[in-house]
Design a protein around this motif. Structure first.
Motif, mmCIF file in Angstrom:
data_model
loop_
_atom_site.group_PDB
_atom_site.id
_atom_site.type_symbol
_atom_site.label_atom_id
_atom_site.label_comp_id
_atom_site.label_asym_id
_atom_site.label_seq_id
_atom_site.Cartn_x
_atom_site.Cartn_y
_atom_site.Cartn_z
ATOM 1 N N GLU A 57 0.924 -1.233 0.080
ATOM 2 C CA GLU A 57 0.028 -0.012 0.032
ATOM 3 C C GLU A 57 0.707 1.208 -0.075
ATOM 4 O O GLU A 57 1.894 1.216 0.902
ATOM 5 C CB GLU A 57 -0.981 0.067 1.217
ATOM 6 C CG GLU A 57 -2.054 -1.064 1.165
ATOM 7 C CD GLU A 57 -2.896 -0.946 2.277
ATOM 8 O OE1 GLU A 57 -3.131 0.037 3.220
ATOM 9 O OE2 GLU A 57 -3.675 -2.058 2.483
ATOM 10 N N ASN A 58 0.671 1.929 -0.834
ATOM 11 C CA ASN A 58 1.428 3.182 -1.172
ATOM 12 C C ASN A 58 2.719 3.011 -1.027
ATOM 13 O O ASN A 58 3.756 3.827 -0.530
ATOM 14 C CB ASN A 58 1.131 4.373 0.302
ATOM 15 C CG ASN A 58 -0.443 4.725 0.040
ATOM 16 O OD1 ASN A 58 -0.809 4.957 -0.886
ATOM 17 N ND2 ASN A 58 -0.926 4.918 1.385
ATOM 18 N N GLY A 59 3.231 1.877 -1.800
ATOM 19 C CA GLY A 59 4.581 1.655 -1.988
ATOM 20 C C GLY A 59 5.341 1.027 -1.080
ATOM 21 O O GLY A 59 6.742 0.931 -1.074
ATOM 22 N N ARG A 60 4.635 0.564 0.212
ATOM 23 C CA ARG A 60 5.238 0.054 1.224
ATOM 24 C C ARG A 60 4.693 -1.343 1.608
ATOM 25 O O ARG A 60 3.458 -1.545 1.179
ATOM 26 C CB ARG A 60 5.407 0.832 2.596
ATOM 27 C CG ARG A 60 4.180 0.966 3.167
ATOM 28 C CD ARG A 60 4.120 1.989 4.413
ATOM 29 N NE ARG A 60 2.702 2.243 4.938
ATOM 30 C CZ ARG A 60 2.249 1.468 5.931
ATOM 31 N NH1 ARG A 60 3.010 0.490 6.497
ATOM 32 N NH2 ARG A 60 1.192 1.753 6.243
ATOM 33 N N ASP A 79 -9.298 -1.458 -0.227
ATOM 34 C CA ASP A 79 -8.257 -1.016 0.499
ATOM 35 C C ASP A 79 -8.555 -1.262 2.065
ATOM 36 O O ASP A 79 -9.572 -1.317 2.506
ATOM 37 C CB ASP A 79 -8.260 0.642 0.255
ATOM 38 C CG ASP A 79 -7.262 1.351 0.860
ATOM 39 O OD1 ASP A 79 -5.990 0.875 0.459
ATOM 40 O OD2 ASP A 79 -7.343 2.298 1.532
#
Length: 58
Positions: free
Chosen positions: A30-33, A54
């Motif tokens: 999520e959000n690159g992590r 989400d």
């Protein structure tokens, strides 16, 4: 995966064994992590995870 134990993003539980968590826990991005969800929360929110909702919707 690092040697650090993952922490569940939903309930805050810490995996007792990082190697075992790769088998029993759910990993998402999520959000690159990396975001980890423990086996208990994964079972509880299975439909939302499979529906790719989400985590804010859970």
């Amino acid at each position: 995966m690092s040697d650090e134990s993952p922490v569940c993003a939903t309930c805050g539980a810490t995996a007792p064994d990082p190697a075992l968590a790769t088998i029993t826990w759910t990993r998402g991005i999520e959000n690159g992590r990396d975001v980890w969800t423990c086996d208990r929360c994964s079972r509880e929110h299975l439909r939302s995870i499979e529906g790719k909702l989400d985590s804010a919707w859970w």
